[in-house]
Scaffold this active site. Structure first.
Site, PDB file in Angstrom:
ATOM      1  N   HIS A  28       0.870  -1.179   0.000  1.00 40.95           N
ATOM      2  CA  HIS A  28       0.000   0.000   0.000  1.00 40.95           C
ATOM      3  C   HIS A  28       0.903   1.223   0.000  1.00 40.95           C
ATOM      4  CE1 HIS A  28      -3.099  -2.811   2.007  1.00 40.95           C
ATOM      5  NE2 HIS A  28      -3.379  -2.696   0.725  1.00 40.95           N
ATOM      6  N   TYR A  61     -10.622   1.363   5.551  1.00 39.38           N
ATOM      7  CA  TYR A  61     -11.885   0.633   5.443  1.00 39.38           C
ATOM      8  C   TYR A  61     -13.096   1.555   5.528  1.00 39.38           C
ATOM      9  CZ  TYR A  61      -8.729  -3.245   6.559  1.00 39.38           C
ATOM     10  OH  TYR A  61      -7.685  -4.147   6.555  1.00 39.38           O
ATOM     11  N   GLU A 101       1.575   3.638   3.180  1.00 38.86           N
ATOM     12  CA  GLU A 101       1.926   3.070   4.474  1.00 38.86           C
ATOM     13  C   GLU A 101       3.451   3.115   4.585  1.00 38.86           C
ATOM     14  OE1 GLU A 101      -0.085  -0.702   4.777  1.00 38.86           O
ATOM     15  OE2 GLU A 101      -2.055   0.230   4.592  1.00 38.86           O
ATOM     16  N   GLU A 157       1.867  -5.501  10.872  1.00 36.24           N
ATOM     17  CA  GLU A 157       0.860  -4.424  10.852  1.00 36.24           C
ATOM     18  C   GLU A 157       1.099  -3.564  12.081  1.00 36.24           C
ATOM     19  OE1 GLU A 157      -1.768  -2.461   8.917  1.00 36.24           O
ATOM     20  OE2 GLU A 157      -2.226  -4.560   8.440  1.00 36.24           O
ATOM     21  N   ARG A 184      -2.955   4.621  -1.371  1.00 36.48           N
ATOM     22  CA  ARG A 184      -3.014   3.200  -1.029  1.00 36.48           C
ATOM     23  C   ARG A 184      -2.854   2.333  -2.266  1.00 36.48           C
ATOM     24  NH1 ARG A 184      -4.957  -0.030   3.238  1.00 36.48           N
ATOM     25  NH2 ARG A 184      -6.128  -1.898   2.656  1.00 36.48           N
ATOM     26  N   ASN A 194      -3.225  -5.779  -2.289  1.00 36.74           N
ATOM     27  CA  ASN A 194      -3.141  -6.864  -1.315  1.00 36.74           C
ATOM     28  C   ASN A 194      -4.390  -7.753  -1.295  1.00 36.74           C
ATOM     29  OD1 ASN A 194      -1.364  -8.084   0.519  1.00 36.74           O
ATOM     30  ND2 ASN A 194      -2.504  -7.259   2.279  1.00 36.74           N
ATOM     31  N   ARG A 195      -5.183  -7.669  -2.337  1.00 38.64           N
ATOM     32  CA  ARG A 195      -6.322  -8.582  -2.505  1.00 38.64           C
ATOM     33  C   ARG A 195      -6.264  -9.294  -3.861  1.00 38.64           C
ATOM     34  NH1 ARG A 195      -6.024  -6.672   1.786  1.00 38.64           N
ATOM     35  NH2 ARG A 195      -7.679  -5.944   3.186  1.00 38.64           N
TER      36      ARG A 195
END
Length: 298
Positions: free
Chosen positions: A12, A283, A15, A173, A54, A61-62
């Site tokens: 992302h 989210y 981050e 994380e 992101r 990441n999906r």
């Protein structure tokens, strides 16, 4: 044995801790105490990093399910614009370099993330087989402040996470850190956990991880959504009593939301839950308020 390791930042692009750690080690070399390991440093989404976002089109990441990777290779499943996304193309390239998934040439992928939630330093494991249990126990022993989050609700290779391109894969994380900025305390926690994980690999290779004591962990439950009205607008916000209290037990009957009408909405579960990813900014558009978990010992 764990010899070949990919340390990944920038899955992302906003981050910053993983991005900065990879950059620092690219500039100055991986710390010498890890010279026995074959470590590859990797920035996953350079375009998103450059844009400080992101992702550009889809969450990278999906994109690492077998179905998504197959679509990326064969371009048979176009997105709404009539072509595969930049992140789908990138996932296929990463899978070819670090994987391929299911027959990987990389022993371990460590994917570094930040969260805006106050989760501290959290190690996310996707399996509870022997090596992951040893890893979790080692991390907890050498970094007692760390949290261990177990996401084993599905088999390892069914997850869409980048780290599953490796034979083994985990995520770091760390939060709370706002998107697009770097906090010293969060960065140092990120660096510490990365170094502890690399130390674990050396210890495992030297057969030094067989008698580690069990440790506390949290097993993922489900996502809890914000209350919405018929128009799809939120009718409540995270209650102040749980805000910033990730992994602190939320007891039955205690408030989890404060309605805009001033009334509390309480947790109706029969047992305490341990919320995390509380009010995570990434989210927000999904209307996910937090995720639940149960406390376990592994």
């Amino acid at each position: 044995m764990i010899n070949s390791i990919a340390l990944v930042g920038g899955t992302h692009g906003n981050e910053m801790s993983g991005i900065q750690l990879v950059q620092n080690w690219e500039d100055n070399g991986v710390p010498s105490q890890f010279s026995s390991l074959d470590i590859t440093l990797y920035k996953a989404n350079p375009a998103a990093i450059a844009a400080n976002v992101r992702f550009l089109e889809e969450d990278l990441n999906r994109q690492f399910t077998n179905q998504a990777l197959s679509s990326s290779r064969h371009t048979k499943t176009p997105n709404s614009l009539g072509s595969i996304s930049q992140e789908q193309e990138l996932a296929a390239a990463i899978n070819a370099q670090l994987g391929p998934k299911g027959a990987s040439t990389t022993d371990l992928v460590i994917d570094i993330h930040n969260t805006t939630s106050n989760m501290g330093a959290t190690l996310i494991i996707l399996d509870t087989s022997d090596v992951y249990i040893k890893m979790a126990r080692y991390v907890k022993q050498h970094m007692p402040e760390a949290n261990i989050l177990v996401e084993d609700e599905k088999p390892y290779h069914e997850h869409g996470y980048l780290c599953t391109t490796g034979k083994l894969g985990v995520m770091i994380e760390v939060g709370a850190q706002p998107q697009g900025v770097l906090r010293e305390d969060v960065f140092l926690s990120t660096q510490k956990m990365a170094e502890v994980l690399l130390s674990f690999c050396i210890a495992l290779n030297n057969n030094e991880c067989d008698n580690l004591p069990p440790c506390e962990a949290f097993r993922l439950g489900e996502n809890v959504s914000f209350p919405l009205n018929e128009e799809g607008n939120r009718t409540a916000m995270i209650h102040h009593s749980i805000q910033d209290n990730d992994f602190v037990p939320l007891m039955p009957g205690n408030p989890m939301f404060r309605g805009f009408d001033g009334k509390d909405i309480v947790w109706h579960g029969d047992e305490p839950t341990y919320p995390h990813f509380i009010n995570e900014a990434a989210y927000h558009k999904l209307d996910v308020a937090f995720a639940t978990s149960e406390r376990i010992e592994i």
